[in-house]
Design an enzyme around this catalytic site. Sequence first.
Site: not given
Length: 482
Positions: A15, A82-84, A156, A286, A300, A326, A331, A335
Site C-alpha cells: 500500500y 548482540r548489539h546492533d 441519525h 465482485s 480500505r 531509560r 525498543s 520499531r
Amino acid sequence: MSSNDKYSTPLSSRYASEEMSHIFSVRNRFSTWRKLWLTLAKAEKSLGLDIITDEAIAQMEKHLIITDEELEASKKQEAIVRHDVMAHVHVFGETCPAAAGIIHLGATSCYVTDNADLIFLRDAYDILIPKLVNVIDRLSKFALTYKDLPVLGWTHFQPAQLTTVGKRATLWIQELLWDLRNMVRARDDIGLRGAKGTTGTQASFLSLFHGNHDKVEALDQKIIELLGFEHAYPVTGQTYSRKIDIDVLAPLVSVGATAHKFATDIRLLANLKEVEEPFEKSQIGSSAMAYKRNPMRCERVCSLARHLSGLFNDAVQTASVQWFERTLDDSAIRRISLPSAFLTVDILLSTMLNISSGLVVYPKVIERRILSELPFMATENVIMAMVEKGESRQECHEQIRVLSHQSSANVKLQGGENDLIERIKKTSYFKPIWDELDVLLDPSTFIGRAPEQTEKFINNDVKKALAPFAKYINDETVQLSV
C-alpha cells in the site's frame, strides 16, 4: 529462502508510497546512523579535537550510504556481539579505517538510534503534510462545484432538512484543516536528542573537552545546525522522552478518525446511489455479482484507520512505563508502531486523494430522494401560505395531519410513492394555494445559507490555511496499488 516465503507487512509491500517506505527502510536507518557519526566527528573536530583527521572525515563522507554487503556484514557482527549499534560501528570502521578509532566518540547508542528516529519522524511528516494539503484542495474544489446542489440531509441516518452536496463536503474539510494544523504543529515541535551522553548528563563530552562546559554546549548546537533542526531537547535521560512519541502520533490518529468518517459517509452515499468513489473502467466489484460497484477504496480507508487508532495506545503505554533514565522495553514496540503509524497515514491520504479527485455525483438520484421526502418538510410552508389566505392555522394543521398520515401509510404499508402533494391538490380546502405549490416545493428554498456558507468557508478559512503550502498543490493523478 525467497522473499515470497516470508511475511512482509502489507503496509510497505502493498500500500504505502515508495518515499514513505524508504524513510523507515533498513538502508536509510543505518545510512542515517553513519550521517550522525559523521556529524558528530565534524562537530568535535571543529571544536579542537585534533585526533579526528581530515582523512577520517573524507572516508566517512565517501561511505555514508551503507551497501548490501555491509548490511550483511553488520548482521553477522550483531549475531556475535548482540548489539546492533556496536555491530555497525565495527563495520563502518572496517570500511573507513582512518576513522575506526573515532567513530561514536563520546556517544551512547541513543545518539544514533534516537536522533535517527527524530529525523525520520520529521521527514515522514514532510511527506504527509503536502498530501493532506492536496486532499483539502481537491475536496474544496468539489465543494465549490456542488455548493448549490440541494441534497437530503440526514440526522441519525433519518431524513432531515435539506443541505447541499458542497456544504456537506465542508464538514469533512473543516476536520482536515484541524488535522493540518495539528500535523504542522507536531512536525515543527520535533527536536533532536543531540549529544547528551549515556544518562543525559554529557559527562563523556565534558571529559572529552577537559571540563570545558562551553565546548560541550557548542557541540550540541553544532550538531543541531548541521542536521537542519531548530532545537534539541534541553534535557534528556539516555533517550529523548517517549512522551514525544505521544505528541507525534496524536495528530496521525486524529487524521485517521477524520478519514474514517469521510470514507464512511461516502460508503453510505454509495448505497444511496447519490455519490460514489471513482470506479475504473475495467474494475471488478465482485467475483460473483458482476453488477457490483463496491466502495473498496473507502473500505480500505476505514480498515486501516481502525488499525491506526490502536497504535496510539502503544505510545501512551510505552511513555508511562519508562524507568528513570531509560529501559529497553520501549525498543521493540517503537520499531513497529512508529513506522506503522506513518505508513498507515501515508496510505490513508493517498487513498483519500484518489477518492477526492474522482467523486461521482448523481443529481437525478439526489433529486428523486428529495422529492420523496420534501412534501413532509414543506407542510409548514403550506400552512403559512394558507394562513396568509385567511385560513385558520389550527384547521389547516389538522387537514395536513390527516393527509400526511394517509400518504405515510401509502409509502410504508403499500410501498407507494409519497403522494402528499397530490392529495393536497385533490383536497378543495387547499384550492387557494394550488397555484403556489410548485414554488412552495422548490428545493432551493430549503437549503438556508448552505451555498453562502460553503463559498465563504472555502474562500476565507481554507484559502488562508493552505496559503503557506501553495507550492505543494498540484493536479497530479494519484494511482493506487491493488
